[in-house]
Design an enzyme around this catalytic site. Structure first.
Site, mmCIF file in Angstrom:
data_model
loop_
_atom_site.group_PDB
_atom_site.id
_atom_site.type_symbol
_atom_site.label_atom_id
_atom_site.label_comp_id
_atom_site.label_asym_id
_atom_site.label_seq_id
_atom_site.Cartn_x
_atom_site.Cartn_y
_atom_site.Cartn_z
ATOM 1 N N CYS A 135 -128.861 -68.933 -14.165
ATOM 2 C CA CYS A 135 -129.658 -69.033 -12.936
ATOM 3 C C CYS A 135 -128.810 -68.706 -11.708
ATOM 4 O O CYS A 135 -128.014 -69.526 -11.263
ATOM 5 C CB CYS A 135 -130.242 -70.442 -12.823
ATOM 6 S SG CYS A 135 -131.151 -70.730 -11.290
ATOM 7 N N CYS A 148 -129.409 -70.936 -8.701
ATOM 8 C CA CYS A 148 -128.751 -72.246 -8.803
ATOM 9 C C CYS A 148 -127.246 -72.134 -8.569
ATOM 10 O O CYS A 148 -126.647 -72.975 -7.902
ATOM 11 C CB CYS A 148 -128.959 -72.855 -10.183
ATOM 12 S SG CYS A 148 -130.616 -72.675 -10.853
ATOM 13 N N ASP A 149 -126.616 -71.134 -9.151
ATOM 14 C CA ASP A 149 -125.156 -71.134 -9.241
ATOM 15 C C ASP A 149 -124.437 -70.019 -8.483
ATOM 16 O O ASP A 149 -123.208 -70.038 -8.390
ATOM 17 C CB ASP A 149 -124.740 -71.045 -10.725
ATOM 18 C CG ASP A 149 -125.272 -72.228 -11.528
ATOM 19 O OD1 ASP A 149 -125.395 -73.312 -10.930
ATOM 20 O OD2 ASP A 149 -125.566 -72.062 -12.712
#
Ligand code: NAP
Length: 320
Positions: free
Chosen positions: A145, A148-149
């Site tokens: 993701c 997300c990261d």
């Protein structure tokens, strides 16, 4: 004897636990079948159990570890009276209420649980490469993701694996932070839509390794690179990167509902006007019905919607 429940929640990711918190606070005493830790990818708590730091869940200024966030949500649901069984539904009968649920190996005539209403929050799983190093490095340089990261890879060199819209979207998003993105694709042509392809081709930070597959993820406690095999030349090489984003598709956890309620062509649960499914009294929330956003916060939000939709539905049943 089957256990009788007014509300059963299947799944214990952010969607299922939020639905449990809301239905518990509405005095509905939900039972959560939270799944079973049979493998790393389907342990109770869902995909966030495989995530290290989460920095974009509102309210956690300094960030929070995925497993801790799930533990807190679980405790919160318990505090208001939700019950948890560490089991997963292996068979359901949604043909007529009350809904019947079997767990474990059980295939006997009597279901383990009988529910007046059901919230399905069984989530989805990112498809993985299945190469050495994957389990060890997930959350330590390997991610599924970029939203997300990506932020953790500022000014670093990363790779994205895949050739579909998701891979290109991830790569384009990553260019906001990273120094370079190498898209590793197993063919010489992208599957992604033309417009996405053009954006990728014209982005100076993005380059391609065509006809290439990842054979191993390298690094002990932290990713240091990927071993590649060129399918057209049979050459092996190493690409030095500190991050790898796998974007080869997702699979919703809906096998058990096949033929029981309406699924979309891609296997996700079809919902109507919020979280209602094709079966009255059965609601779906989180990634099992969302192939667009796939975020912890959107899953939690839809878990709340499912609980409210369910409460209203129960209310109508009781007064009609
Ligand atoms: P996808 O379209 O199925 O693409 C998956 C990609 O991963 C393909 O390029 C495939 O290669 C590759 N792949 C699959 N298994 C692999 C493996 N084991 N090793 C290496 N590569 C592998 O999946 P997606 O990109 O997640 O998209 C899913 C759907 O959502 C699509 O309909 C897509 O259009 C849509 N979507 C749209 C947007 C947007 O419009 N902004 C964004 C994301 C997703 P091959 O090409 O060789 O098969």
């Amino acid at each position: 004897m089957s256990e009788q429940r007014q509300v059963v929640v299947l799944g214990s990711g952010p969607a299922g636990l939020t639905a449990a918190i809301y239905t518990a606070r509405a005095n509905l005493k939900p039972l959560v079948l939270e799944g079973e830790p049979s493998s790393t990818s389907d342990q109770p708590g869902g995909q966030l159990m495989l995530t290290t730091e989460i920095e974009n869940f509102p309210g956690f200024v300094e960030g929070i570890e995925g497993p801790e966030l799930m533990a807190r949500m679980r405790d919160q649901a318990k505090r208001f009276g939700a019950d948890f069984h560490t089991r997963k539904a292996t068979r359901v009968d949604l043909s007529a209420p009350p809904f019947k649920i079997w767990t474990g190996e059980a295939s006997g005539a009597a279901p383990d649980v009988v529910a007046t209403s059901l919230i399905i929050a069984t989530g989805a799983q990112s498809l993985m490469l299945g190469v050495p190093g994957e389990n060890r490095l997930l959350g330590h340089g390997l991610s599924t993701c970029a939203t997300c990261d990506g932020f953790f890879f500022r000014e670093q060199d990363v790779a994205v694996v895949g050739g579909g819209d998701s891979a290109i979207e991830e790569a384009l998003f990553l260019t906001r932070f990273v120094r370079s993105v190498t898209i590793v694709h197993r063919r010489a042509e992208l599957r992604a839509s033309k417009i996405m392809q053009e954006r990728a081709f014209s982005n100076e930070k993005i380059s391609f390794r065509w006809n290439s597959v990842v054979t191993e993820l390298l690094g002990e406690s932290k990713l240091t690179g990927v071993a590649l095999h060129d399918l057209s030349t049979a050459e092996d090489s190493i690409l030095e990167v500190s991050g790898v984003f796998v974007a080869i598709g997702h699979a919703p956890s809906t096998a058990v509902f096949n033929g029981q309620l309406e699924l979309r062509e891609n296997g996700y649960i079809q919902t109507y006007g919020g979280t209602r499914t094709s079966v009255e009294g059965v609601f779906a929330c989180g990634d099992v019905q969302d192939d667009t956003y796939r975020q912890a916060i959107t899953a939690a939000g839809s878990g709340c919607s499912a609980a409210i939709d369910l409460e209203r539905w129960l209310d109508v049943q009781e007064h009609s």
